[in-house]
Design a protein around this motif. Structure first.
Motif, short mmCIF file in Angstrom:
data_model
loop_
_atom_site.label_atom_id
_atom_site.label_comp_id
_atom_site.label_asym_id
_atom_site.label_seq_id
_atom_site.Cartn_x
_atom_site.Cartn_y
_atom_site.Cartn_z
N LEU A 141 1.08 -1.19 0.01
CA LEU A 141 0.05 0.11 -0.09
C LEU A 141 0.99 1.21 -0.04
O LEU A 141 0.61 2.31 -0.69
N THR A 142 1.89 1.26 0.79
CA THR A 142 2.83 2.23 0.81
C THR A 142 3.52 2.55 -0.55
O THR A 142 3.55 3.61 -0.91
N LEU A 143 3.96 1.57 -1.13
CA LEU A 143 4.50 1.65 -2.55
C LEU A 143 3.30 2.15 -3.49
O LEU A 143 3.76 3.06 -4.48
N LEU A 144 2.09 1.69 -3.40
CA LEU A 144 0.93 2.25 -4.23
C LEU A 144 0.91 3.82 -4.14
O LEU A 144 0.88 4.61 -4.92
N PHE A 145 0.87 4.19 -2.89
CA PHE A 145 0.76 5.52 -2.55
C PHE A 145 1.90 6.53 -3.20
O PHE A 145 1.83 7.55 -3.44
N LEU A 146 3.03 5.66 -3.14
CA LEU A 146 4.18 6.55 -3.63
C LEU A 146 4.13 6.81 -5.15
O LEU A 146 4.40 7.84 -5.59
N PHE A 147 3.43 5.82 -5.83
CA PHE A 147 3.24 6.24 -7.22
C PHE A 147 2.24 7.27 -7.58
O PHE A 147 2.23 7.95 -8.46
N GLY A 148 1.47 7.73 -6.21
CA GLY A 148 0.56 8.82 -6.46
C GLY A 148 1.07 10.12 -5.73
O GLY A 148 0.39 11.11 -5.32
N LYS A 149 2.34 9.93 -5.35
CA LYS A 149 2.92 11.15 -4.73
C LYS A 149 2.46 11.39 -3.33
O LYS A 149 2.54 12.68 -2.97
N ILE A 150 2.13 10.38 -2.73
CA ILE A 150 1.36 10.47 -1.63
C ILE A 150 2.55 9.85 -0.32
O ILE A 150 2.78 8.75 -0.62
N LYS A 151 2.94 10.37 0.56
CA LYS A 151 3.79 10.16 1.57
C LYS A 151 3.24 9.58 2.74
O LYS A 151 2.47 10.53 3.59
N ALA A 152 3.38 8.30 3.23
CA ALA A 152 3.00 7.78 4.56
C ALA A 152 4.04 7.57 5.55
O ALA A 152 5.15 7.09 5.03
N SER A 153 3.78 7.93 6.62
CA SER A 153 4.78 7.71 7.51
C SER A 153 5.24 6.06 7.92
O SER A 153 4.41 5.41 8.58
N ILE A 154 6.20 5.64 7.64
CA ILE A 154 6.48 4.29 7.80
C ILE A 154 6.72 4.01 9.43
O ILE A 154 6.45 2.92 9.81
#
Length: 201
Positions: free
Chosen positions: A117-130
């Motif tokens: 999911l975090t990878l998927l968000f990256l492609f949408g330029k969305i940064k999630a706190s790991i």
């Protein structure tokens, strides 16, 4: 307090979360493993989730793909996350299998889903706190173990809930994330674990 807060970003770095979860399962819940088996499982998790990723980190740093352990830049996160997903997949295929250790299997499988999911968000330029992904998933896992084994883990759960807030404050103090990025990370870590309760509780 502001000087102490950044310390929690290192104490609860996402790289340590799989080991924390494994250690808690092996030594705080009833299971059929003997002590030598417990240490062997813990060693496997240490190797695959800490030592190998650290080796890859130094390789990536040497070739200029990352600049720090926190991997704060969006552009630097893809390769480490892909490596992490591959290593977790290897772990649940070869060692922490469904038939052998179902509780840990679903913990790591939830971690794999969170990574994807975090990878998927990256492609949408969305940064999630790991960091928040890690601490919230660990909290959900301990809650699940408490329910699954009918053991009162309220002290540990309360501590982990507190640590969710402390880690979030730490990331804000270090100016690593916004409130939205922290919230996204929290739910990306939490929701897969909660969804998988259906299969092991």
């Amino acid at each position: 307090m502001k000087k102490i807060l950044p310390l929690f970003s290192y104490l609860f770095h996402p790289i340590f979360i799989p080991v924390f979860g494994t250690f808690f399962y092996l030594f705080f819940t009833p299971n059929y493993f003997e002590f030598n088996q417990k240490y062997l499982i813990l060693l496997q998790v240490l190797l695959i989730t800490i030592f190998i990723p650290i080796s890859f980190f130094y390789l990536l740093k040497a070739i200029g793909k990352v600049d720090s352990m926190m991997v704060s830049e969006l552009s630097q996160r893809k390769i480490p996350l892909i490596i992490q997903a591959f290593l977790i997949y290897t772990l649940i295929q070869r060692s922490i299998t469904l038939d052998r250790i179902p509780e840990l299997f679903f913990f790591f499988f939830g971690g794999l889903l969170s990574t994807l999911l975090t990878l998927l968000f990256l492609f949408g330029k969305i940064k999630a706190s790991i960091h928040m992904i890690g601490i919230s998933s660990l909290t959900a896992f301990v809650v699940g173990l408490s329910l699954h084994n009918q053991i009162n883990f309220m002290c540990y759960i309360a501590f982990l809930i507190l640590m969710n807030g402390v880690v979030a404050s730490s990331r804000l103090e270090m100016k690593a994330h916004t409130n939205i990025e922290l919230a996204i990370g929290f739910f990306v870590g939490l929701l897969p674990q909660l969804a998988l309760y259906f299969f092991w509780l």
